[in-house]
Design a protein around this motif. Structure first.
Motif, PDB file in Angstrom:
ATOM      1  N   VAL A  11     -41.924  22.527 -15.826  1.00 42.89           N
ATOM      2  CA  VAL A  11     -42.274  21.334 -16.598  1.00 42.89           C
ATOM      3  C   VAL A  11     -41.045  20.429 -16.615  1.00 42.89           C
ATOM      4  CG1 VAL A  11     -42.923  20.477 -18.889  1.00 42.89           C
ATOM      5  CG2 VAL A  11     -43.935  22.599 -17.991  1.00 42.89           C
ATOM      6  N   THR A  12     -41.263  19.125 -16.499  1.00 43.40           N
ATOM      7  CA  THR A  12     -40.138  18.202 -16.431  1.00 43.40           C
ATOM      8  C   THR A  12     -40.246  17.120 -17.491  1.00 43.40           C
ATOM      9  OG1 THR A  12     -41.280  16.858 -14.762  1.00 43.40           O
ATOM     10  CG2 THR A  12     -39.783  18.574 -13.968  1.00 43.40           C
ATOM     11  N   GLU A  13     -39.098  16.573 -17.841  1.00 43.29           N
ATOM     12  CA  GLU A  13     -39.011  15.461 -18.786  1.00 43.29           C
ATOM     13  C   GLU A  13     -38.184  14.362 -18.136  1.00 43.29           C
ATOM     14  OE1 GLU A  13     -37.064  14.511 -23.191  1.00 43.29           O
ATOM     15  OE2 GLU A  13     -37.236  16.590 -22.475  1.00 43.29           O
ATOM     16  N   TYR A  20     -35.472  20.027 -17.030  1.00 43.06           N
ATOM     17  CA  TYR A  20     -36.378  21.021 -16.445  1.00 43.06           C
ATOM     18  C   TYR A  20     -36.601  22.183 -17.411  1.00 43.06           C
ATOM     19  CZ  TYR A  20     -36.155  19.014 -11.734  1.00 43.06           C
ATOM     20  OH  TYR A  20     -36.268  18.195 -10.642  1.00 43.06           O
ATOM     21  N   GLN A 124     -49.829  11.442 -13.893  1.00 40.16           N
ATOM     22  CA  GLN A 124     -48.777  12.292 -13.320  1.00 40.16           C
ATOM     23  C   GLN A 124     -47.558  11.498 -12.838  1.00 40.16           C
ATOM     24  OE1 GLN A 124     -48.722  15.864 -13.201  1.00 40.16           O
ATOM     25  NE2 GLN A 124     -50.169  15.262 -14.781  1.00 40.16           N
ATOM     26  N   THR A 127     -44.007  12.354 -12.973  1.00 41.88           N
ATOM     27  CA  THR A 127     -43.868  13.790 -12.724  1.00 41.88           C
ATOM     28  C   THR A 127     -43.958  14.129 -11.238  1.00 41.88           C
ATOM     29  OG1 THR A 127     -44.802  14.290 -14.893  1.00 41.88           O
ATOM     30  CG2 THR A 127     -44.823  16.056 -13.272  1.00 41.88           C
ATOM     31  N   ASP A 131     -41.174  16.087  -8.910  1.00 41.30           N
ATOM     32  CA  ASP A 131     -41.472  17.317  -8.182  1.00 41.30           C
ATOM     33  C   ASP A 131     -41.124  17.209  -6.700  1.00 41.30           C
ATOM     34  OD1 ASP A 131     -42.383  18.408 -10.532  1.00 41.30           O
ATOM     35  OD2 ASP A 131     -44.514  18.162 -10.062  1.00 41.30           O
TER      36      ASP A 131
END
Length: 264
Positions: A11-13, A20, A124, A127, A131
């Motif tokens: 999961v990322t911010e 991460y 998304q 995000t 990725d």
């Protein structure tokens, strides 16, 4: 510190730098805080992300039987132009397909190893760019369904890449590009069905990854073959953990593996 869990995409911010998080069933780990720490990864078993059984992972975190059965792994996931929910036509599960396909989608340009075109759900962004390890990206078309995004991507692939070279991305051998100019250059190739959705005025998004040291010759860790690995974490980019001996570990590519993590 010791953790055990099944690997899923981190999961990322979106922040400076990107934050991460590795999420297990009963724990989550802020991976940024582990930079310059020694991490031991040990393979335990498989756990299909759908059926939860200890069966070898085939693709995308699913065992072979689930991969060829569930809607989350249908062909239109990787090839958006095959989407048919807008026609009320079922592939594997029409209810699921309508939920995912009939929502706003973005066609974008991202620069990770080179400029590439891609598709993602609007929800998304950014995000998807994180990725892929893109250091800059821009939206070029926003359409109401996945099919229109897919045919736009297919049309643009004749003029710009749709692939990322993971080694170049991880070595940080990148050249800054003017993505606004790229957007204008590609405008003429957008299919007629999507021309009205072209985004006229926007700017690049820039992304900063938590990397202390980039590898010169990245070598990918096969944790199933090696069974166990130990190294000092020196960076995170895309969905890769980067270690000081130039070993890199792709979390996304190892979804569905149960591992032990020991941190010192």
């Amino acid at each position: 510190m010791f953790y055990q869990g099944v690997l899923t995409k981190m999961v990322t911010e979106f922040s400076q730098p990107i934050q991460y998080y590795l999420v297990f069933e009963n724990d989550f780990i802020n991976m940024n805080q582990l930079l310059d720490k020694n991490i031991t990864i040990q393979f335990v078993k498989y756990q299909c992300l759908n059926c939860k059984l200890d069966k070898p992972i085939y693709r995308q975190g699913f065992c072979k039987s689930c991969f060829f059965d569930i809607p989350q792994a249908a062909d239109w996931i990787m090839r958006p132009e095959l989407s048919t929910a807008h026609l009320d036509q079922e592939d594997r599960d029409l209810e699921y397909e309508k939920k995912v396909q009939l929502q706003p989608h973005i066609v974008y340009l991202a620069n990770s190893s080179n400029v590439k075109v891609g598709v993602t759900r609007k929800s998304q962004v950014p995000t998807r760019w994180i990725d892929q390890g893109a250091h800059e990206a821009i939206e070029i078309v926003e359409v109401p369904n996945r099919y229109l995004a897919g045919i736009t991507e297919v049309a643009l692939k004749d003029y710009v890449s749709d692939k990322t070279n993971w080694r170049t991305m991880l070595k940080n051998e990148i050249v800054d590009e003017n993505l606004v100019e790229w957007r204008e250059r590609l405008k003429q190739y957008i299919p007629n069905e999507a021309k009205d959705y072209f985004i006229e005025n926007n700017t690049e998004t820039n992304l900063d990854f938590p990397v202390n040291k980039y590898p010169e010759k990245p070598k990918s860790l096969n944790i199933i073959k090696e069974q166990q690995y130990k190294g000092k974490l020196v960076g995170i980019k895309g969905q890769y953990l980067i270690f000081d001996d130039q070993t890199v570990f792709n979390i996304r590519a190892n979804e569905g593996l149960v591992v032990n993590l020991s941190i010192k």
